[in-house]
Every structure is written in structure tokens, then in C-alpha cells.
Design an enzyme around this catalytic site. Structure first.
Site, short mmCIF file in Angstrom:
data_model
loop_
_atom_site.label_atom_id
_atom_site.label_comp_id
_atom_site.label_asym_id
_atom_site.label_seq_id
_atom_site.Cartn_x
_atom_site.Cartn_y
_atom_site.Cartn_z
N ASP A 38 -5.62 -7.39 162.29
CA ASP A 38 -5.86 -6.06 162.85
C ASP A 38 -4.56 -5.35 163.20
O ASP A 38 -3.48 -5.83 162.89
CB ASP A 38 -6.87 -6.09 164.00
CG ASP A 38 -6.65 -7.23 164.93
OD1 ASP A 38 -5.53 -7.34 165.43
OD2 ASP A 38 -7.60 -8.01 165.12
N LYS A 60 -8.48 -3.20 164.13
CA LYS A 60 -8.96 -3.13 165.50
C LYS A 60 -7.83 -2.72 166.44
O LYS A 60 -6.84 -3.40 166.58
CB LYS A 60 -9.50 -4.49 165.91
CG LYS A 60 -10.54 -4.40 166.97
CD LYS A 60 -11.38 -5.65 167.03
CE LYS A 60 -10.79 -6.68 167.95
NZ LYS A 60 -11.61 -7.88 168.04
N MET A 174 -4.24 -3.24 177.99
CA MET A 174 -5.10 -2.11 177.61
C MET A 174 -5.29 -1.13 178.77
O MET A 174 -6.36 -0.55 178.92
CB MET A 174 -6.50 -2.62 177.15
CG MET A 174 -6.43 -3.53 175.94
SD MET A 174 -8.01 -4.28 175.54
CE MET A 174 -8.09 -5.63 176.71
N1 SAH Z 1 -4.43 -11.00 172.48
C1 SAH Z 1 -3.39 -10.07 172.86
C2 SAH Z 1 -3.93 -8.94 173.72
C3 SAH Z 1 -4.93 -8.06 173.01
S1 SAH Z 1 -5.45 -6.73 174.02
C4 SAH Z 1 -2.28 -10.83 173.59
O1 SAH Z 1 -2.46 -12.01 173.94
O2 SAH Z 1 -1.21 -10.26 173.80
C5 SAH Z 1 -4.36 -5.46 173.48
C6 SAH Z 1 -3.38 -5.10 174.58
O3 SAH Z 1 -2.32 -6.05 174.63
C7 SAH Z 1 -2.68 -3.77 174.38
O4 SAH Z 1 -3.46 -2.69 174.81
C8 SAH Z 1 -1.46 -3.96 175.26
O5 SAH Z 1 -1.79 -3.79 176.62
C9 SAH Z 1 -1.14 -5.43 175.04
N2 SAH Z 1 -0.12 -5.63 173.99
C10 SAH Z 1 -0.23 -6.42 172.92
N3 SAH Z 1 0.92 -6.42 172.20
C11 SAH Z 1 1.77 -5.60 172.86
C12 SAH Z 1 3.10 -5.18 172.63
N4 SAH Z 1 3.81 -5.60 171.58
N5 SAH Z 1 3.66 -4.31 173.52
C13 SAH Z 1 2.97 -3.88 174.59
N6 SAH Z 1 1.72 -4.24 174.86
C14 SAH Z 1 1.11 -5.10 174.02
#
Ligand code: SAH
Length: 266
Positions: A38, A60, A174
Site C-alpha cells: 500500500d 491504502k 494518523m
Molecule cells: N503500521 C504502521 C502504522 C500504520 S498507521 C507503523 O507501524 O508504523 C499510518 C500512520 O503511521 C500514519 O498516519 C502516520 O501517523 C504514521 N507513519 C507511518 N510511517 C510514517 C512516516 N514515515 N513518517 C511519519 N509518520 C508515519
């Protein structure tokens, strides 16, 4: 575990920097027959899969699913029937706000063999890249990962009283759209408006940008900055170490920094 010899790997791709992949994730990607990924997964990581591998983008992003979750679940089962090694690649860690466990449940109920390969979650990746520790003796005794995702105008359903704890670091996933509400409700529940707070966009990638402010002023500060998602917010006294531990020489967009610096040196 499964009845077939095929396997679906639910793989954490980490926060963006391809070098933050685990060796296991890298190996599985190199041997994949089909990859489902995604928006959070960087192109450099998708490029690791071999040329003959089927690549399926399910687009997604938070609140905007190109393919509904139940169709993604079905797709994984279908791919497992015709491919030996299927990789479901997810940003960060598959079991942190990634709906990875829902996919695993669906696979389990359909007797499809699956394996979970962890990834570096955004909180850990961004903590390292900004230098902001998630815990620090005397500043934070714990850390909480919280979702700030909410539908449209609906209020967030969180336990504000327990979240408003000055000795715990809050990491909000998020949370960009709901940041004004988050800030208002945490302050109303007793967290100091001066609590240091940071927002980091596109963490660990070449497009990373960061803003350091206070809980009260962060939503306002972000209004003046064109932050493109994904954005992670960190709230807590550990954020006061951002400047001292800024090992990459990052430039911080800021509002309320003077106040913060005064607090750090006090
Ligand atoms: N499974 C992922 C999170 C998915 S929810 C994890 O463990 O990181 C998606 C959220 O993750 C985004 O809205 C943001 O808040 C955060 N996120 C993921 N990658 C990011 C990045 N490179 N920089 C900033 N926020 C990030």
C-alpha cells in the site's frame, strides 16, 4: 500450519528508509512470487522484488482505501492458491495500526499458512531519525502508541484522563487531521499546554520534515507549514531533548521554540 505449501508473509516494511528493513523482510521480498502493498511502502522497497513478481498496489492510505479491507483479505487467500510465496507488505510494523492482525485472522480462518515479519514502527524510526527518545530517565517512564484516526466530524473516542499523563510519552499515529481536537482534549484533561510536542512528516525518508512546538501551539504551527502525510506526532517531555540530540543537524520548523528552549535549559 496450512494445508498448502504456499505461505503469505505479512511483512513490516519499516517507516520508509529501505535500510531499515529487517534481513528477513529483505530475503522474503527477494523470493516473492506476488507482492501486495500500500501507499506507505516506499518505491525503493517495492523495487527489491524480482522482475517476474506480480505487484499489486492496494493503495491504502489513512481513511482512503482504494481496495476495501475485506477485498484485500480475499485477495491474499486467492493469491495463496496460485503462488508459492505471497508477501503482504505494510508500512512500519504489520501489527501496529496496520490491520495486519485482521488479515492474519482471515488467513487463519481459511487455513492459509502465514508468517509475521516485524518491521520498525514509525515511532521507533522517527525517534531515531529526529533524536527524540521515546523514554528518558526523569522525563518519561513509559510510552503509549495511540491512534488519532477518526471519521469526519466525529469526536475521538479516547480515554483522555489516562492519556493526560505528563510522565508518559504519547505517540499519535494518523493524528494530523484531529490534532486540534487532540490538543484541546488533552489540555482539558489536565496535560500542561506547555508540554513539548513535535510533528514529523515522511520520517526517515529524504522528504522528512519536523516541527517542534508545544501541545497548545502545535496545531497552529502546522497550519502555517505544508506538511504532507504521513505525519506522526510525539507529545511529552522527551521532545524537549530534540535540539540537544539532533544528531542529523535537522532544521526544525517551529512555533513556540523560545519557550521550549527556555524550558530545556531551566
Ligand atoms: N503500521 C504502521 C502504522 C500504520 S498507521 C507503523 O507501524 O508504523 C499510518 C500512520 O503511521 C500514519 O498516519 C502516520 O501517523 C504514521 N507513519 C507511518 N510511517 C510514517 C512516516 N514515515 N513518517 C511519519 N509518520 C508515519
Amino acid at each position: 500450519m496450512g494445508k498448502t505449501s504456499s505461505c503469505v508473509y505479512l511483512v513490516g516494511a519499516g517507516p520508509g528508509d529501505p535500510e531499515l528493513l529487517t534481513r528477513k523482510a529483505y530475503r522474503v521480498l527477494q523470493n516473492a512470487d506476488a507482492v501486495v502493498y500500500d501507499r506507505l511502502v516506499s518505491q525503493e522497497i517495492v523495487d527489491i522484488v524480482p522482475p517476474g513478481c506480480t505487484r499489486i498496489f492496494v493503495g491504502k492510505a489513512s481513511g482512503n482505501h482504494t481496495l476495501p479491507q475485506d477485498e484485500i483479505n480475499e485477495l491474499l487467500v486467492k493469491l495463496a492458491r496460485t503462488n508459492h510465496s505471497v508477501v503482504r507488505l505494510k508500512g512500519g510494523d504489520p501489527y501496529i495500526f496496520g490491520r495486519g492482525s485482521e488479515e492474519a485472522m482471515h488467513l487463519s480462518r481459511h487455513q492459509v499458512c502465514f508468517e509475521i515479519i516485524p518491521g520498525i514502527t514509525a515511532a521507533a524510526g522517527i525517534s531515531a531519525s529526529t533524536g527524540i527518545p521515546l523514554t528518558h530517565r526523569g522525563l518519561a517512564t513509559g510510552v503509549r502508541f495511540v491512534t488519532g484516526h477518526g471519521k469526519g466530524d466525529e469526536e475521538l473516542d479516547l480515554d483522555w484522563r489516562s492519556l493526560a499523563d505528563g510522565s508518559t510519552t504519547l505517540v499519535i499515529y494518523m493524528g494530523l487531521a484531529k490534532l486540534p481536537e487532540l490538543s484541546r482534549r488533552l489540555i482539558a484533561a489536565g496535560l500542561s499546554p506547555d508540554t513539548p510536542a513535535a510533528a514529523v512528516a515522511n520520517g526517515t525518508t529524504a522528504k522528512q520534515r519536523q516541527c517542534v512546538s508545544t501541545l497548545e501551539q502545535l496545531p497552529l504551527a502546522l497550519k502555517d507549514i505544508d506538511f504532507t502525510p504521513p505525519v506522526l506526532c510525539l507529545i511529552g517531555r522527551v521532545v524537549s531533548l530534540a535540539h540537544e540530540l539532533n544528531w542529523q543537524g535537522l532544521t526544525y520548523e517551529n512555533l513556540g521554540l523560545e519557550t521550549l528552549d527556555a524550558k530545556v535549559s531551566a
